[in-house]
Scaffold this motif. Structure first.
Motif, PDB file in Angstrom:
ATOM      1  N   ARG A 208       0.837  -1.201   0.000  1.00 18.23           N
ATOM      2  CA  ARG A 208       0.000   0.000   0.000  1.00 18.23           C
ATOM      3  C   ARG A 208       0.874   1.254   0.000  1.00 18.23           C
ATOM      4  O   ARG A 208       0.563   2.224  -0.690  1.00 18.23           O
ATOM      5  N   ALA A 209       1.969   1.225   0.771  1.00 17.00           N
ATOM      6  CA  ALA A 209       2.867   2.380   0.784  1.00 17.00           C
ATOM      7  C   ALA A 209       3.448   2.609  -0.612  1.00 17.00           C
ATOM      8  O   ALA A 209       3.558   3.746  -1.069  1.00 17.00           O
ATOM      9  N   VAL A 210       3.783   1.522  -1.313  1.00 17.97           N
ATOM     10  CA  VAL A 210       4.277   1.643  -2.684  1.00 17.97           C
ATOM     11  C   VAL A 210       3.202   2.271  -3.572  1.00 17.97           C
ATOM     12  O   VAL A 210       3.463   3.168  -4.360  1.00 17.97           O
ATOM     13  N   SER A 211       1.970   1.813  -3.381  1.00 16.66           N
ATOM     14  CA  SER A 211       0.886   2.316  -4.228  1.00 16.66           C
ATOM     15  C   SER A 211       0.589   3.782  -3.948  1.00 16.66           C
ATOM     16  O   SER A 211      -0.075   4.442  -4.728  1.00 16.66           O
ATOM     17  N   LEU A 212       1.079   4.304  -2.823  1.00 14.19           N
ATOM     18  CA  LEU A 212       0.925   5.736  -2.550  1.00 14.19           C
ATOM     19  C   LEU A 212       2.125   6.520  -3.071  1.00 14.19           C
ATOM     20  O   LEU A 212       2.265   7.711  -2.814  1.00 14.19           O
ATOM     21  N   GLY A 213       3.014   5.830  -3.781  1.00 14.40           N
ATOM     22  CA  GLY A 213       4.115   6.516  -4.440  1.00 14.40           C
ATOM     23  C   GLY A 213       5.412   6.536  -3.646  1.00 14.40           C
ATOM     24  O   GLY A 213       6.338   7.247  -4.015  1.00 14.40           O
ATOM     25  N   TYR A 214       5.491   5.771  -2.558  1.00 10.42           N
ATOM     26  CA  TYR A 214       6.740   5.752  -1.780  1.00 10.42           C
ATOM     27  C   TYR A 214       7.680   4.687  -2.310  1.00 10.42           C
ATOM     28  O   TYR A 214       7.282   3.536  -2.477  1.00 10.42           O
ATOM     29  N   ARG A 215       8.933   5.084  -2.560  1.00  5.06           N
ATOM     30  CA  ARG A 215       9.960   4.098  -2.934  1.00  5.06           C
ATOM     31  C   ARG A 215      10.465   3.502  -1.632  1.00  5.06           C
ATOM     32  O   ARG A 215      11.420   3.980  -1.034  1.00  5.06           O
TER      33      ARG A 215
ATOM     34  N   PHE B  54       2.798  -4.005 -10.381  1.00  3.26           N
ATOM     35  CA  PHE B  54       3.148  -4.836  -9.229  1.00  3.26           C
ATOM     36  C   PHE B  54       3.614  -6.216  -9.696  1.00  3.26           C
ATOM     37  O   PHE B  54       4.164  -6.978  -8.940  1.00  3.26           O
ATOM     38  N   ALA B  75       6.110   2.520  -7.637  1.00  3.30           N
ATOM     39  CA  ALA B  75       5.974   3.781  -6.899  1.00  3.30           C
ATOM     40  C   ALA B  75       5.907   4.957  -7.870  1.00  3.30           C
ATOM     41  O   ALA B  75       5.202   5.936  -7.642  1.00  3.30           O
ATOM     42  N   ASP B  76       6.630   4.842  -8.995  1.00  2.75           N
ATOM     43  CA  ASP B  76       6.647   5.938  -9.956  1.00  2.75           C
ATOM     44  C   ASP B  76       5.349   5.997 -10.752  1.00  2.75           C
ATOM     45  O   ASP B  76       4.879   7.081 -11.113  1.00  2.75           O
ATOM     46  N   ALA B  78       2.523   5.307  -9.519  1.00  3.77           N
ATOM     47  CA  ALA B  78       1.605   5.991  -8.604  1.00  3.77           C
ATOM     48  C   ALA B  78       1.821   7.496  -8.662  1.00  3.77           C
ATOM     49  O   ALA B  78       0.877   8.279  -8.646  1.00  3.77           O
ATOM     50  N   ARG B  79       3.081   7.909  -8.764  1.00  2.45           N
ATOM     51  CA  ARG B  79       3.374   9.349  -8.805  1.00  2.45           C
ATOM     52  C   ARG B  79       2.857  10.000 -10.070  1.00  2.45           C
ATOM     53  O   ARG B  79       2.634  11.203 -10.122  1.00  2.45           O
ATOM     54  N   VAL B  83      -3.282   5.381  -9.538  1.00  4.39           N
ATOM     55  CA  VAL B  83      -3.213   4.879  -8.166  1.00  4.39           C
ATOM     56  C   VAL B  83      -4.179   3.724  -7.964  1.00  4.39           C
ATOM     57  O   VAL B  83      -5.337   3.794  -8.371  1.00  4.39           O
ATOM     58  N   ARG B  84      -3.698   2.676  -7.330  1.00  2.31           N
ATOM     59  CA  ARG B  84      -4.486   1.463  -7.176  1.00  2.31           C
ATOM     60  C   ARG B  84      -4.954   1.247  -5.738  1.00  2.31           C
ATOM     61  O   ARG B  84      -4.398   1.782  -4.795  1.00  2.31           O
ATOM     62  N   PHE B  86      -6.413  -2.261  -3.224  1.00  5.82           N
ATOM     63  CA  PHE B  86      -6.096  -3.690  -3.126  1.00  5.82           C
ATOM     64  C   PHE B  86      -7.340  -4.505  -2.815  1.00  5.82           C
ATOM     65  O   PHE B  86      -8.320  -4.007  -2.275  1.00  5.82           O
ATOM     66  N   ALA B 104      -0.698   9.649   2.916  1.00  5.32           N
ATOM     67  CA  ALA B 104      -0.836   9.851   1.471  1.00  5.32           C
ATOM     68  C   ALA B 104      -0.610  11.304   1.092  1.00  5.32           C
ATOM     69  O   ALA B 104      -0.109  11.604   0.017  1.00  5.32           O
ATOM     70  N   GLU B 158      -9.898   3.442   2.643  1.00  6.63           N
ATOM     71  CA  GLU B 158      -8.957   3.191   1.564  1.00  6.63           C
ATOM     72  C   GLU B 158      -9.226   4.127   0.390  1.00  6.63           C
ATOM     73  O   GLU B 158      -8.295   4.655  -0.222  1.00  6.63           O
ATOM     74  N   THR B 161      -7.948   7.544   1.238  1.00  9.44           N
ATOM     75  CA  THR B 161      -6.484   7.596   1.137  1.00  9.44           C
ATOM     76  C   THR B 161      -6.057   7.697  -0.324  1.00  9.44           C
ATOM     77  O   THR B 161      -5.164   8.466  -0.673  1.00  9.44           O
ATOM     78  N   THR B 162      -6.719   6.922  -1.183  1.00  9.07           N
ATOM     79  CA  THR B 162      -6.411   6.980  -2.611  1.00  9.07           C
ATOM     80  C   THR B 162      -6.735   8.363  -3.171  1.00  9.07           C
ATOM     81  O   THR B 162      -5.952   8.941  -3.920  1.00  9.07           O
ATOM     82  N   LEU B 165      -4.310  11.409  -3.026  1.00 14.30           N
ATOM     83  CA  LEU B 165      -3.289  11.620  -4.049  1.00 14.30           C
ATOM     84  C   LEU B 165      -3.855  12.349  -5.271  1.00 14.30           C
ATOM     85  O   LEU B 165      -3.127  12.634  -6.211  1.00 14.30           O
TER      86      LEU B 165
END
Lengths: 325, 250
Positions: A208-215, B54, B75-76, B78-79, B83-84, B86, B104, B158, B161-162, B165
């Motif tokens: 989930r942290a990855v999906s929020l853009g954290y490396r 993923f 991660a990139d 998402a940036r 954004v996904r 789960f 977030a 969730e 939080t999504t 972003l």
């Protein structure tokens, strides 16, 4: 901050007001106790407790707040102890620089270990750290400057900043206390910082942290390096307190001991590792005077505690206080 | 026809001798709700994990706003605004609801590596976080640990939080799975509300659930696209009906 600052989502966002005042009083009382302690107890014993408490706190930063189980922390503790001992004895550096040299070494080791280990998780992570720390053990055994089986003995404590004579046990004690407190405060701040928030998020749910853009690997690496540095600080101070760096400091048993202290006291709580370290060190020195087999007794206590208090001593107490509140 | 914002071309994924996804082509148009459905084992979640990076694909390409993201890091991705969520409700259980959303929000501050800054430096985000929490009707729970929320509320958290972003494209993995009837209604309404001005790609198990939620439905079976189109077309397709025999479609 209140004493029961556990990981479980208590970071001053809930209902802060009633707990703050008794918390501050408790901290002040603990500090006063630490200042007065050497008049009641043997200073070398207290310094040993503080060194291991700092070591356990550093380890806890990694396992308790980043969810990474290292089984190689002796490499940072012992590696720093050797470098500090060598720097103080052979290079005749003053204690502050000898400590700095030890911490620097631990930080570099942490960077290398971390960069390799964070690519894996769980048991694989633990095994990589164990394997790397065994390499440090063999270096400590074989390198010419480490004194092999004898270690480095008779390390001079020197004068801190050229002023304070550390051969005086009380002066040494207060220097160790100050270093322990700085290390502890660094950890406390890190846990409650923007970085600490991301770290906890990664521990709780990495995808989930990855999906929020954290490396996430970069955050884990920073946590690893911080933990290694502080473990190194503990090892450096220990080398000056006992005027000794030996193979004991770099064995895998030392890595195991810090796991035990942290779990016993309560991982993921700020005070848990301190309580766990104090308990283990106190038991070891008490049992050493009896004819009981020390590892067996400590092992039994460990099993008993883990079965009874799954969150560790401090974790369980915090849980009870929270339910009452 | 509206612009294609997300596209999969000839996407395939093989796991040791088993092909989970076979040459899937998918085009998601901007501003629509697109549902990806199929029976168990149809490869929906695999497609989803491929698109969000993923999982690495065995073959094929993924394009986001015309850019090839087949090799980008998750991660990139998402940036970039993709954004996904789960399948298992993905919250940070021992952080409070407010902290969940704040995590977030905090990345753009650029202080996420600052281990020496106090937590108070994040308090400026609380107003925006509380707005988002209000938007999903969780205001009363804001200071509770996420682990204490009932299941449906976790999904709402969730989504909040999504949304923090402000993603251009939201990918929801079975957002309605495991919910009671009432929760399904609430969450479906919530998805429709947050989809305004965005693109949503969602994976679902049941055809009926997505009937009035989605603009386009793609049906997968055994890793291949079986049918595609609006609900009315897809639900009348004989092959789809056969695939769903006994699977409770409407």
């Amino acid at each position: 901050m209140s004493t029961q600052s556990t990981v479980h989502g208590r970071s001053g966002l809930g209902t802060p007001t009633p707990a703050v005042i008794p918390g501050a009083v408790l901290w002040a009382a603990a500090l006063l106790l630490a200042v007065l302690a050497p008049f009641a107890l043997y200073p070398v014993f207290l310094m040993k407790v503080l060194c291991f408490a700092l070591f356990a706190c550093a380890f806890n930063l990694l396992i308790g707040f980043a969810g990474l189980m290292s089984f190689g922390h002796a490499a940072f503790f012992g590696g720093a102890a050797y470098v500090t001992a060598h720097a103080a004895k052979v290079w005749a550096l003053p204690p502050e620089f000898a400590i700095l040299a030890g911490v620097g070494t631990a930080t570099l080791l942490g960077l290398v270990f971390g960069a390799l280990a964070i690519r894996r998780q769980g048991i694989y992570f633990a095994m990589i750290t164990l394997a790397l720390s065994q390499m440090v053990f063999f270096l400590a055994l074989q390198l010419p400057f480490t004194g092999g089986e004898d270690g480095i003995q008779g390390v001079p404590r020197g004068r801190l900043f050229g002023l304070v004579d550390l051969t005086d046990p009380l002066a040494m004690y207060y220097a160790v206390l100050a270093l322990f407190l700085s290390g502890f405060l660094v950890i406390r701040r890190a846990v409650h910082s923007p970085f600490g928030q991301v770290l906890k998020a990664i521990r709780e749910n990495e995808p989930r942290a990855v999906s929020l853009g954290y490396r996430t690997e970069r955050y884990k690496l920073l946590a690893f390096v911080l933990s290694a540095s502080l473990a190194g600080l503990a090892g450096s101070v220990k080398a000056l307190v006992f005027q000794l760096a030996t193979l004991t400091d770099v064995t895998w048993q030392m890595s195991g001991e810090v796991v035990l202290m942290t779990l016993l006291g309560g991982m993921g709580t700020l005070l848990g590792p301190v309580v766990g370290a104090a308990l283990v060190v106190a038991l070891e020195s008490y049992l050493a005077e009896t004819s009981l087999p020390v590892p067996v007794v400590i092992g039994a206590i460990f099993v008993f505690c883990v079965l009874l208090f799954r969150k560790g001593i401090v974790g369980e107490i915090a849980g009870i206080l929270k339910r009452r509140a | 026809m509206a612009e294609i914002v997300l596209e999969a071309r000839d996407l395939s994924k093989e796991f040791k001798g088993f092909t989970a996804v076979k040459g899937v082509n998918l085009q998601v148009r901007r501003g629509t709700i697109h549902a990806l459905i199929g029976p168990n084992g149809a490869g929906k979640s695999t497609v989803f994990n491929l698109i969000t990076r993923f999982l690495p694909p065995t073959r094929g390409r993924i394009l986001y706003k015309g850019r090839d993201i087949t090799r980008a890091r998750p991660a990139d991705v998402a940036r970039m605004g993709l954004v996904r969520s789960f399948q298992i409700s993905a919250v940070f259980p021992h952080l409070s609801v407010l902290e969940n959303v704040r995590v977030a929000l905090q990345r753009p501050l650029g202080t996420s590596f600052h281990f020496w800054k106090p937590e108070a430096s994040l308090h400026g985000l609380h107003e925006r976080a509380r707005d988002l929490i209000d938007a999903v009707n969780l205001a009363a729970w804001a200071d509770r640990a996420a682990v204490e929320l009932p299941y449906g509320r976790k999904r709402a958290l969730e989504i909040a939080t999504t949304l923090a972003l402000d993603p251009e494209v939201m990918l929801l993995d079975e957002p309605l799975a495991g919910m009671g009837h009432e929760d399904i209604g609430h969450t479906a309404a919530l998805i429709r509300r947050v989809a305004a001005g965005r693109t949503v790609l969602m994976v679902e198990h049941n055809l009926s659930v997505v009937a009035d939620l989605s603009d386009t439905i793609t049906v997968l079976r055994r890793g291949e696209v079986l049918a595609e189109g609006p609900y009315d077309t897809v639900s009348r397709d004989p092959e789809v009906r056969e695939a769903y025999m006994g699977a409770g479609h409407g």
